[in-house]
Design an enzyme around this catalytic site. Structure first.
Site, PDB file in Angstrom:
ATOM      1  N   ARG A  21      14.262  -4.823   9.636  1.00 56.98           N
ATOM      2  CA  ARG A  21      14.916  -4.122  10.671  1.00 56.98           C
ATOM      3  C   ARG A  21      14.418  -4.469  12.002  1.00 56.98           C
ATOM      4  O   ARG A  21      13.331  -5.061  11.955  1.00 56.98           O
ATOM      5  CB  ARG A  21      15.330  -2.872  10.347  1.00 56.98           C
ATOM      6  CG  ARG A  21      14.175  -2.011  10.654  1.00 56.98           C
ATOM      7  CD  ARG A  21      14.308  -0.541  10.453  1.00 56.98           C
ATOM      8  NE  ARG A  21      13.381   0.457  11.174  1.00 56.98           N
ATOM      9  CZ  ARG A  21      13.281   1.685  10.725  1.00 56.98           C
ATOM     10  NH1 ARG A  21      13.990   2.417   9.900  1.00 56.98           N
ATOM     11  NH2 ARG A  21      12.298   2.372  11.127  1.00 56.98           N
ATOM     12  N   ASP A  81       3.830  -3.879   1.355  1.00 56.25           N
ATOM     13  CA  ASP A  81       3.249  -3.221   2.086  1.00 56.25           C
ATOM     14  C   ASP A  81       1.891  -3.743   2.685  1.00 56.25           C
ATOM     15  O   ASP A  81       1.097  -4.520   2.009  1.00 56.25           O
ATOM     16  CB  ASP A  81       2.698  -1.974   1.356  1.00 56.25           C
ATOM     17  CG  ASP A  81       1.980  -0.777   2.265  1.00 56.25           C
ATOM     18  OD1 ASP A  81       1.456  -1.098   3.403  1.00 56.25           O
ATOM     19  OD2 ASP A  81       2.109   0.207   1.954  1.00 56.25           O
ATOM     20  N   ASN A 108       4.243  -8.389  12.694  1.00 57.97           N
ATOM     21  CA  ASN A 108       5.082  -7.315  13.450  1.00 57.97           C
ATOM     22  C   ASN A 108       5.022  -6.188  12.987  1.00 57.97           C
ATOM     23  O   ASN A 108       5.425  -5.070  13.601  1.00 57.97           O
ATOM     24  CB  ASN A 108       6.346  -7.990  13.554  1.00 57.97           C
ATOM     25  CG  ASN A 108       7.611  -6.999  13.917  1.00 57.97           C
ATOM     26  OD1 ASN A 108       7.649  -6.611  15.141  1.00 57.97           O
ATOM     27  ND2 ASN A 108       8.182  -6.274  12.828  1.00 57.97           N
ATOM     28  N   SER A 161       1.605  -3.989  21.932  1.00 59.16           N
ATOM     29  CA  SER A 161       2.536  -2.881  22.554  1.00 59.16           C
ATOM     30  C   SER A 161       1.927  -2.690  23.814  1.00 59.16           C
ATOM     31  O   SER A 161       0.855  -3.234  24.401  1.00 59.16           O
ATOM     32  CB  SER A 161       2.341  -1.557  21.791  1.00 59.16           C
ATOM     33  OG  SER A 161       2.981  -0.421  22.622  1.00 59.16           O
ATOM     34  N   TYR A 174      -1.960   5.457  18.182  1.00 60.08           N
ATOM     35  CA  TYR A 174      -1.240   4.321  18.103  1.00 60.08           C
ATOM     36  C   TYR A 174      -1.796   3.292  19.099  1.00 60.08           C
ATOM     37  O   TYR A 174      -1.993   2.066  19.060  1.00 60.08           O
ATOM     38  CB  TYR A 174       0.055   4.676  18.572  1.00 60.08           C
ATOM     39  CG  TYR A 174       0.940   3.539  18.653  1.00 60.08           C
ATOM     40  CD1 TYR A 174       1.684   2.851  17.613  1.00 60.08           C
ATOM     41  CD2 TYR A 174       1.380   2.911  19.888  1.00 60.08           C
ATOM     42  CE1 TYR A 174       2.886   1.912  17.801  1.00 60.08           C
ATOM     43  CE2 TYR A 174       2.671   1.893  19.885  1.00 60.08           C
ATOM     44  CZ  TYR A 174       3.129   1.552  18.951  1.00 60.08           C
ATOM     45  OH  TYR A 174       3.967   0.446  19.093  1.00 60.08           O
ATOM     46  N   LYS A 178      -3.301  -0.725  18.726  1.00 68.43           N
ATOM     47  CA  LYS A 178      -2.571  -1.687  19.631  1.00 68.43           C
ATOM     48  C   LYS A 178      -3.752  -2.280  20.477  1.00 68.43           C
ATOM     49  O   LYS A 178      -3.557  -3.615  20.842  1.00 68.43           O
ATOM     50  CB  LYS A 178      -1.508  -1.234  20.297  1.00 68.43           C
ATOM     51  CG  LYS A 178      -0.436  -0.790  19.294  1.00 68.43           C
ATOM     52  CD  LYS A 178       0.292  -2.017  18.505  1.00 68.43           C
ATOM     53  CE  LYS A 178       1.586  -1.537  17.703  1.00 68.43           C
ATOM     54  NZ  LYS A 178       1.942  -2.864  16.844  1.00 68.43           N
ATOM     55  N   VAL A 207      11.651  -0.765  23.532  1.00 68.07           N
ATOM     56  CA  VAL A 207      12.581  -1.451  22.602  1.00 68.07           C
ATOM     57  C   VAL A 207      13.452  -0.590  21.592  1.00 68.07           C
ATOM     58  O   VAL A 207      13.098   0.358  20.995  1.00 68.07           O
ATOM     59  CB  VAL A 207      12.015  -2.720  21.573  1.00 68.07           C
ATOM     60  CG1 VAL A 207      12.948  -3.520  21.103  1.00 68.07           C
ATOM     61  CG2 VAL A 207      11.037  -3.471  22.524  1.00 68.07           C
TER      62      VAL A 207
END
Ligand SMILES: NC(=O)c1ccc[n+]([C@@H]2O[C@H](COP(=O)([O-])OP(=O)(O)OC[C@H]3O[C@@H](n4cnc5c(N)ncnc54)[C@H](O)[C@@H]3O)[C@@H](O)[C@H]2O)c1
Length: 276
Positions: A21, A81, A108, A161, A174, A178, A207
């Site tokens: 998705r 995974d 991604n 990101s 996070y 990144k 996004v």
């Protein structure tokens, strides 16, 4: 010149992780529209109980498959995974056996969590680092030998990101993952240049995907109003989100020949937000 000829992706093969998705689906379908066959994977399940937004499902991945096939391209899609080394290697090996080559990798798959650094649990820390940073390294390790073996060069797009070039309060784990991807990108660019493989990272901002939980962010900004300054508006779109399709346009350009002089580059996909 047709759209496909423009990118030089006709008949090439692309691996996309986190493809069920959101941005990953858009990348898979847009690459297929440009003529590539697709190897797609997604965990299709919760990555951990500590991730608070809804997980992708097998039905989501099936929708990606339908989107790729609608462009007349072949697709091998599997629930994998990116933390599972054996499953990733098997997917790449089966994909190369079926489609004959591997030219493009879009790493991604990722997860997002919230919490100040000293309040994070071990589970929150290790989930984000294991999926975003180590999972991307595992993706690279599983796929680069097949690209070298095929001998056609290629392009690897690492999805970092805005938080990989400008850390934000409330998600330091996070940001750490990144930022780490920038090091992977730039190291790998140097290592695979002699094989004609390019490696670049993209740095999207805001996004519109299920990963973004407006109510969670509203609570953080309510509790800590000063944090709001770290999340600037976008000069090109002050009141909205970027779409997955808009990010996919950049990914297809990076995958294709038009970006042939770029490697080891960090590309903001942010409508200017990082300039504030
Ligand atoms: N949405 C944003 O604003 C934004 C901004 C910058 C960067 N990103 C990054 O973009 C990428 C795509 O995220 P998105 O916005 O499409 O969110 P998303 O949650 O819709 O998509 C992420 C996909 O990755 C999959 N995934 C998660 N853990 C996985 C694992 N261990 N193995 C395989 N697949 C796994 C999920 O199931 C999901 O389908 C992520 O790396 C994310 O960190 C997103």
């Amino acid at each position: 010149m047709s759209e496909n000829e423009k990118h030089g992706l006709q008949g090439k093969v692309a691996l996309v992780t986190g493809a069920a998705r959101g941005q990953g689906r858009a990348h898979a379908i847009r690459l297929a529209a440009a003529g590539a066959d697709i190897i797609a994977c997604d965990i299709c399940a919760p990555a951990s109980e500590c991730i608070t937004y809804p997980a992708a499902t097998p039905d989501d991945l099936a929708e990606t498959v339908a989107g790729v096939e609608a462009h007349g391209r072949k697709v091998l899609a599997r629930a994998v995974d990116v933390r599972d080394d054996a499953a990733l290697r098997a997917l790449v090996s089966d994909g190369v056996e079926q489609f004959g080559r591997l030219d493009v990798v879009v790493a991604n798959a990722g997860v997002l969590g919230w919490g100040r650094l000293w309040e994070l649990t071990d589970e929150q820390w290790s989930t984000v680092i294991d999926v975003n940073l180590t999972g991307t390294w595992r993706t690279i390790r599983a796929s680069v030998p097949a690209m070298i073996e095929a001998g056609n060069g290629g392009s690897i797009v690492i999805v970092s990101s805005s938080a990989g070039v400008k850390a934000t309060p409330g998600n330091g784990h996070y940001a750490a993952s990144k930022y780490g991807l920038v090091a992977l990108t730039n190291t790998l660019a140097l290592e695979v240049g002699e094989h004609g493989i390019r490696v670049n990272s993209i740095h999207p901002y805001s996004v519109d995907t299920p990963m973004i939980e407006p109510q969670v962010m509203a609570k953080i900004f309510g509790d800590h109003p000063d944090y709001l300054h770290a999340f600037p508006p976008m000069p090109l779109r002050p009141n909205g989100f970027i779409t997955s399709d808009e990010v996919a346009e950049v990914v297809v350009w990076l995958a294709g020949e038009g970006s042939g002089v770029l490697t080891g580059v960090q590309i903001p996909v942010d409508k200017g937000a990082l300039k504030y």
